[in-house]
Write an enzyme that holds these catalytic residues in place. Sequence first.
Site, mmCIF file in Angstrom:
data_model
loop_
_atom_site.group_PDB
_atom_site.id
_atom_site.type_symbol
_atom_site.label_atom_id
_atom_site.label_comp_id
_atom_site.label_asym_id
_atom_site.label_seq_id
_atom_site.Cartn_x
_atom_site.Cartn_y
_atom_site.Cartn_z
ATOM 1 N N ASP A 198 -3.036 -27.559 116.970
ATOM 2 C CA ASP A 198 -4.185 -26.842 116.430
ATOM 3 C C ASP A 198 -5.383 -27.789 116.492
ATOM 4 O O ASP A 198 -5.581 -28.630 115.625
ATOM 5 C CB ASP A 198 -3.886 -26.403 114.994
ATOM 6 C CG ASP A 198 -4.933 -25.455 114.447
ATOM 7 O OD1 ASP A 198 -6.132 -25.716 114.645
ATOM 8 O OD2 ASP A 198 -4.561 -24.462 113.807
ATOM 9 N N LEU A 199 -6.169 -27.643 117.545
ATOM 10 C CA LEU A 199 -7.209 -28.610 117.888
ATOM 11 C C LEU A 199 -8.557 -28.113 117.393
ATOM 12 O O LEU A 199 -9.140 -27.188 117.959
ATOM 13 C CB LEU A 199 -7.219 -28.835 119.402
ATOM 14 C CG LEU A 199 -5.871 -29.273 119.993
ATOM 15 C CD1 LEU A 199 -5.922 -29.276 121.512
ATOM 16 C CD2 LEU A 199 -5.479 -30.655 119.462
ATOM 17 N N GLU A 200 -9.042 -28.741 116.340
ATOM 18 C CA GLU A 200 -10.290 -28.321 115.722
ATOM 19 C C GLU A 200 -11.127 -29.541 115.352
ATOM 20 O O GLU A 200 -10.642 -30.653 115.251
ATOM 21 C CB GLU A 200 -10.015 -27.490 114.464
ATOM 22 C CG GLU A 200 -9.089 -26.309 114.686
ATOM 23 C CD GLU A 200 -8.951 -25.436 113.450
ATOM 24 O OE1 GLU A 200 -9.992 -25.071 112.870
ATOM 25 O OE2 GLU A 200 -7.811 -25.135 113.070
ATOM 26 N N ASN A 201 -12.411 -29.288 115.163
ATOM 27 C CA ASN A 201 -13.344 -30.290 114.667
ATOM 28 C C ASN A 201 -13.287 -31.581 115.484
ATOM 29 O O ASN A 201 -13.550 -31.563 116.677
ATOM 30 C CB ASN A 201 -13.124 -30.514 113.176
ATOM 31 C CG ASN A 201 -13.385 -29.246 112.386
ATOM 32 O OD1 ASN A 201 -14.276 -28.475 112.724
ATOM 33 N ND2 ASN A 201 -12.622 -29.016 111.335
#
Length: 381
Positions: A198-201
Amino acid sequence: MSTSGQGRSRRRAKSRRRAGPALAVAAVAVLAAGGVAIATAGGGHPSAGPSAGTSGTGTSAAGASSGAVPSTAGPGPTQPAAGAVPLGLNAPYEYLGWGAPQSPVDVMAATGATQLTLGFVTSDGGCNPVWDGTRPLDPGGSDATAIAAIRAHGGDVMVSFGGASGDKLGVTCASADALAAAYRKVVDTYRLGAVDFDLENDEVADGTVRQRVVDAIGRLHSAEPGLRMFATFGVGTEGPDANEQDLIRRGAAAKLALTGWVGMPFDFGGHQGGMAQVSTAAIDGLARTLAADYGWPLDQAYRHAGLSSMNGVTDEADETVSPADFTAMLGYARTHHLARFTFWAVNRDRPCGAGLSKGDSCGGIAQQPYAFTRTAVGYRD
């Protein structure tokens, strides 16, 4: 707040914040079902079977060298029965450290779910993976106990790395080799058949980190060729923004063979039309990006794309995903044979009532309990 030209806010900055260490220590709820005891942070307000050939039957020598601990999370994934749903295809997210989590075994019994995505594995501040920045990969811990119970009742899990908040392994690990070893430690500890990134920010905002993540996932795939792997990230109303487009380009250049590239079509920061319409249009844009970068026909690109929605009221005042919206998205997923169809989160999949906090432990809409989980379970491609 980082925004694209399409005006969306960064994903789940409110809805998926992990519980802080103080909350985790100060307030512990125990959920018991079939012998399951799950430690969860209470009272915090968040700001937010596998394919055949899976190599998850024990800790390999390479896994041992990376510091994997012996697993007691059940017997590990087994060969799927004929016609079984591939692991990760519809597994909804449940966050055991947030949002008054339901017993996973109770969720399975109530909905017919056979798979769940458990989040989130982050960093302890270095390159060591832990749950929510606090709970170690303890073979006798609450997370291992929950995984064992799910498997004992005929289900399985996919573990998600990252999320919206906390220290991310992609940032804190100094090299792709070290990051791959951290990923593999979790795979070996829990004998996983599938994982979600979950690749965020900060894991997508920096090009160096994006490349490190792509390289590490490639190394993990080489070491665990049967492992199903999904990358999940935000999308705007027309598809991936510049950072996510670059992530996909880097993946294609590296010939990264993910099971699915999964878009999160919500928190747009402004949109026109209903949420079913705008969400599916965003995934259309994702499929076009995959087709262009990988050189696939559009039909094949859809089969490598996924949709991960958010049930009920999202972090934006003008966004509400209703059960009818999600059912319409299910029809879209079936039409295009998406690699993954799911939502955030089981914790929120119930009407609000006494003791439930809108946003983290309920979705803020009128609905039947587990309406979204049952819809997700209905996706069998």
